[in-house]
Design an enzyme around this catalytic site. Structure first.
Site, PDB file in Angstrom:
ATOM      1  N   TYR A 190       1.132  13.057  14.148  1.00 14.40           N
ATOM      2  CA  TYR A 190       1.753  12.058  13.258  1.00 14.40           C
ATOM      3  C   TYR A 190       2.515  11.022  14.088  1.00 14.40           C
ATOM      4  CZ  TYR A 190       5.264  10.222   9.967  1.00 14.40           C
ATOM      5  OH  TYR A 190       6.077   9.404   9.231  1.00 14.40           O
ATOM      6  N   SER A 227       5.051   5.774  -4.846  1.00  9.55           N
ATOM      7  CA  SER A 227       6.181   6.715  -4.781  1.00  9.55           C
ATOM      8  C   SER A 227       7.056   6.408  -3.570  1.00  9.55           C
ATOM      9  CB  SER A 227       5.681   8.170  -4.731  1.00  9.55           C
ATOM     10  OG  SER A 227       5.117   8.454  -3.478  1.00  9.55           O
ATOM     11  N   GLY A 228       8.176   7.103  -3.484  1.00 11.83           N
ATOM     12  CA  GLY A 228       9.039   7.034  -2.310  1.00 11.83           C
ATOM     13  C   GLY A 228       9.454   5.627  -1.902  1.00 11.83           C
ATOM     14  N   SER A 277       7.843   5.155  12.157  1.00 15.03           N
ATOM     15  CA  SER A 277       8.708   6.325  11.944  1.00 15.03           C
ATOM     16  C   SER A 277       9.552   6.540  13.188  1.00 15.03           C
ATOM     17  CB  SER A 277       7.857   7.575  11.714  1.00 15.03           C
ATOM     18  OG  SER A 277       8.661   8.742  11.832  1.00 15.03           O
ATOM     19  N   GLY A 290       7.708   3.090  -0.810  1.00 13.51           N
ATOM     20  CA  GLY A 290       6.880   2.006  -1.362  1.00 13.51           C
ATOM     21  C   GLY A 290       7.298   1.648  -2.770  1.00 13.51           C
ATOM     22  N   THR A 332       0.870  -1.179   0.000  1.00 14.03           N
ATOM     23  CA  THR A 332       0.000   0.000   0.000  1.00 14.03           C
ATOM     24  C   THR A 332       0.904   1.226   0.000  1.00 14.03           C
ATOM     25  OG1 THR A 332      -0.156   0.212   2.418  1.00 14.03           O
ATOM     26  CG2 THR A 332      -1.772  -1.230   1.328  1.00 14.03           C
ATOM     27  N   GLY A 333       0.486   2.267  -0.722  1.00 17.80           N
ATOM     28  CA  GLY A 333       1.375   3.420  -0.871  1.00 17.80           C
ATOM     29  C   GLY A 333       2.619   3.007  -1.629  1.00 17.80           C
ATOM     30  N   GLY A 334       2.406   2.254  -2.703  1.00 20.03           N
ATOM     31  CA  GLY A 334       3.554   1.750  -3.484  1.00 20.03           C
ATOM     32  C   GLY A 334       3.861   2.581  -4.711  1.00 20.03           C
TER      33      GLY A 334
HETATM   34  N1  LIG Z   1      10.208  10.003   4.046  1.00 24.91           N
HETATM   35  C1  LIG Z   1      10.463  10.017   5.342  1.00 24.91           C
HETATM   36  O1  LIG Z   1      11.339  10.767   5.801  1.00 24.91           O
HETATM   37  C2  LIG Z   1       9.715   9.116   6.272  1.00 24.91           C
HETATM   38  C3  LIG Z   1      10.176   9.005   7.603  1.00 24.91           C
HETATM   39  C4  LIG Z   1       9.498   8.165   8.470  1.00 24.91           C
HETATM   40  C5  LIG Z   1       8.387   7.463   8.052  1.00 24.91           C
HETATM   41  N2  LIG Z   1       7.963   7.608   6.764  1.00 24.91           N
HETATM   42  C6  LIG Z   1       6.793   6.834   6.364  1.00 24.91           C
HETATM   43  O2  LIG Z   1       7.112   6.086   5.217  1.00 24.91           O
HETATM   44  C7  LIG Z   1       5.914   5.852   4.458  1.00 24.91           C
HETATM   45  C8  LIG Z   1       6.181   6.220   3.020  1.00 24.91           C
HETATM   46  O3  LIG Z   1       6.516   7.588   2.979  1.00 24.91           O
HETATM   47  P1  LIG Z   1       7.304   8.239   1.749  1.00 24.91           P
HETATM   48  O4  LIG Z   1       8.293   9.174   2.327  1.00 24.91           O
HETATM   49  O5  LIG Z   1       7.727   7.217   0.785  1.00 24.91           O
HETATM   50  O6  LIG Z   1       6.123   9.162   1.196  1.00 24.91           O
HETATM   51  P2  LIG Z   1       5.468   9.305  -0.234  1.00 24.91           P
HETATM   52  O7  LIG Z   1       6.491   9.321  -1.306  1.00 24.91           O
HETATM   53  O8  LIG Z   1       4.531  10.456  -0.090  1.00 24.91           O
HETATM   54  O9  LIG Z   1       4.642   7.950  -0.372  1.00 24.91           O
HETATM   55  C9  LIG Z   1       3.458   7.740   0.307  1.00 24.91           C
HETATM   56  C10 LIG Z   1       2.690   6.702  -0.477  1.00 24.91           C
HETATM   57  O10 LIG Z   1       1.469   6.436   0.208  1.00 24.91           O
HETATM   58  C11 LIG Z   1       0.374   6.725  -0.639  1.00 24.91           C
HETATM   59  N3  LIG Z   1      -0.726   7.169   0.197  1.00 24.91           N
HETATM   60  C12 LIG Z   1      -0.770   8.236   1.043  1.00 24.91           C
HETATM   61  N4  LIG Z   1      -1.953   8.284   1.646  1.00 24.91           N
HETATM   62  C13 LIG Z   1      -2.666   7.236   1.196  1.00 24.91           C
HETATM   63  C14 LIG Z   1      -3.977   6.755   1.446  1.00 24.91           C
HETATM   64  N5  LIG Z   1      -4.809   7.401   2.287  1.00 24.91           N
HETATM   65  N6  LIG Z   1      -4.401   5.638   0.810  1.00 24.91           N
HETATM   66  C15 LIG Z   1      -3.575   4.988  -0.063  1.00 24.91           C
HETATM   67  N7  LIG Z   1      -2.336   5.401  -0.340  1.00 24.91           N
HETATM   68  C16 LIG Z   1      -1.901   6.517   0.283  1.00 24.91           C
HETATM   69  C17 LIG Z   1       0.912   7.779  -1.597  1.00 24.91           C
HETATM   70  O11 LIG Z   1       0.192   7.901  -2.798  1.00 24.91           O
HETATM   71  P3  LIG Z   1      -1.039   8.972  -2.949  1.00 24.91           P
HETATM   72  O12 LIG Z   1      -0.640  10.212  -2.207  1.00 24.91           O
HETATM   73  O13 LIG Z   1      -1.225   9.139  -4.408  1.00 24.91           O
HETATM   74  O14 LIG Z   1      -2.190   8.289  -2.285  1.00 24.91           O
HETATM   75  C18 LIG Z   1       2.287   7.197  -1.854  1.00 24.91           C
HETATM   76  O15 LIG Z   1       2.207   6.100  -2.725  1.00 24.91           O
HETATM   77  C19 LIG Z   1       4.811   6.651   5.130  1.00 24.91           C
HETATM   78  O16 LIG Z   1       4.053   5.802   5.960  1.00 24.91           O
HETATM   79  C20 LIG Z   1       5.584   7.647   5.970  1.00 24.91           C
HETATM   80  O17 LIG Z   1       4.859   8.086   7.083  1.00 24.91           O
HETATM   81  C21 LIG Z   1       8.597   8.405   5.861  1.00 24.91           C
END
Ligand SMILES: NC(=O)c1ccc[n+]([C@@H]2O[C@H](COP(=O)([O-])OP(=O)(O)OC[C@H]3O[C@@H](n4cnc5c(N)ncnc54)[C@H](OP(=O)(O)O)[C@@H]3O)[C@@H](O)[C@H]2O)c1
Length: 247
Positions: A150, A16-17, A137, A19, A12-14
């Site tokens: 968060y 971008s980033g 996180s 995923g 899920t959330g695959g």
């Molecule tokens: N990057 C960091 O520094 C960091 C640090 C700690 C934890 N995290 C965690 O890592 C995970 C991935 O983050 P990322 O940095 O890779 O962010 P990202 O690039 O924004 O990726 C988030 C992914 O989740 C999807 N998404 C968001 N809300 C959603 C929803 N309600 N239903 C279905 N899909 C949803 C987004 O697509 P859509 O927006 O198109 O739905 C996207 O595919 C998150 O859980 C985040 O909290 C990230």
């Protein structure tokens, strides 16, 4: 033959980033990959990068009917699932004083409730002995400014990791969490105004023991380890944070 040939992976959330990087790692190793997200254009772009055999599903994890539909599609495509990466999440930077009920509810609906029911809806599809990985996180174990809601939503997820790991033991399903520190995915820029994002980025870089952001690929390798290789590990949270939670 690829390391993950014959394996079915759902993320899920695959789109971008973290995923997407994980989807690339598994697809590159021969797995069949199904990814979800809420934005068609982002899913289409991910599909192009992953190749024809990838399956994309539009849906919001905060909506239980969308999660049902996601599980239904996974069942139709794969039958059984070998690894479930519950990664969809959002962050919002708001001071405690300014936090609104709406933003609080959005964070918990996606990050906590969405993750909880995703695992529940996939239970019938998870192969006995499969691996579930949840994305928490570093914020859930550190007192950081402007991310209180968060951080609390991710702390809920950390707790669920333990409870679900215990309940799924009879089926030998391992449930672990990956806990990223600052990872360069553009999440900051998407969650706050540009000036604030630049300032936060500089601050987070300076505060990190390794003095840098991590790369999505570094998280993906740890997810693969927990999902498939960590066969004597369950209920754990694995930090990928440059040492931020430990040093
Ligand atoms: N990057 C960091 O520094 C960091 C640090 C700690 C934890 N995290 C965690 O890592 C995970 C991935 O983050 P990322 O940095 O890779 O962010 P990202 O690039 O924004 O990726 C988030 C992914 O989740 C999807 N998404 C968001 N809300 C959603 C929803 N309600 N239903 C279905 N899909 C949803 C987004 O697509 P859509 O927006 O198109 O739905 C996207 O595919 C998150 O859980 C985040 O909290 C990230």
């Amino acid at each position: 033959m690829g390391e993950y040939e014959g394996k079915n992976v759902v993320i899920t959330g695959g789109s971008s980033g973290v995923g997407l990087a994980t989807a690339k790692l598994f697809a590159g190793g021969g797995a069949r990959v199904l990814i979800s997200g809420r934005t068609r254009a982002t899913l289409d772009s991910a599909h192009e990068q992953l190749g024809e055999s990838a399956v994309t599903v539009l849906g919001d994890v905060a909506s239980l009917s969308d999660v049902d539909a996601l599980a239904g599609r996974a069942k139709a495509e794969f039958g059984l699932v070998d690894a479930l990466f519950v990664n969809a999440g959002v962050t919002r930077s708001v001071s405690f004083e300014a936090m609104s009920e709406q933003v609080y509810d959005e964070l918990f609906a996606i990050n906590a409730k969405g993750a909880y029911f995703t695992v529940q809806k996939f239970l019938p599809l998870l192969r006995d002995g499969s691996g579930v990985v949840l994305t928490t996180s570093v914020a859930n174990v550190k007192g950081m400014p402007t991310v209180s809601a968060y951080a609390a939503s991710k702390a809920a997820l950390r707790s669920m990791t333990r409870s679900l790991a215990r309940e799924l033991l009879p089926r030998r399903i391992r449930v672990n969490a990956i806990s990223p520190g600052p990872i360069d995915t553009g999440i900051l820029e998407r969650s706050m105004p540009r000036d604030a994002a630049e300032q936060t980025r500089a601050q987070m870089t300076a505060n990190n023991p390794m003095l840098r952001f991590g790369d999505s690929g570094e998280v993906a390798k740890a997810v693969a380890f927990l999902a498939f290789h960590a066969t004597y590990t369950t209920g754990a949270e694995f930090p990928v944070d440059g040492g931020a939670s430990q040093l």
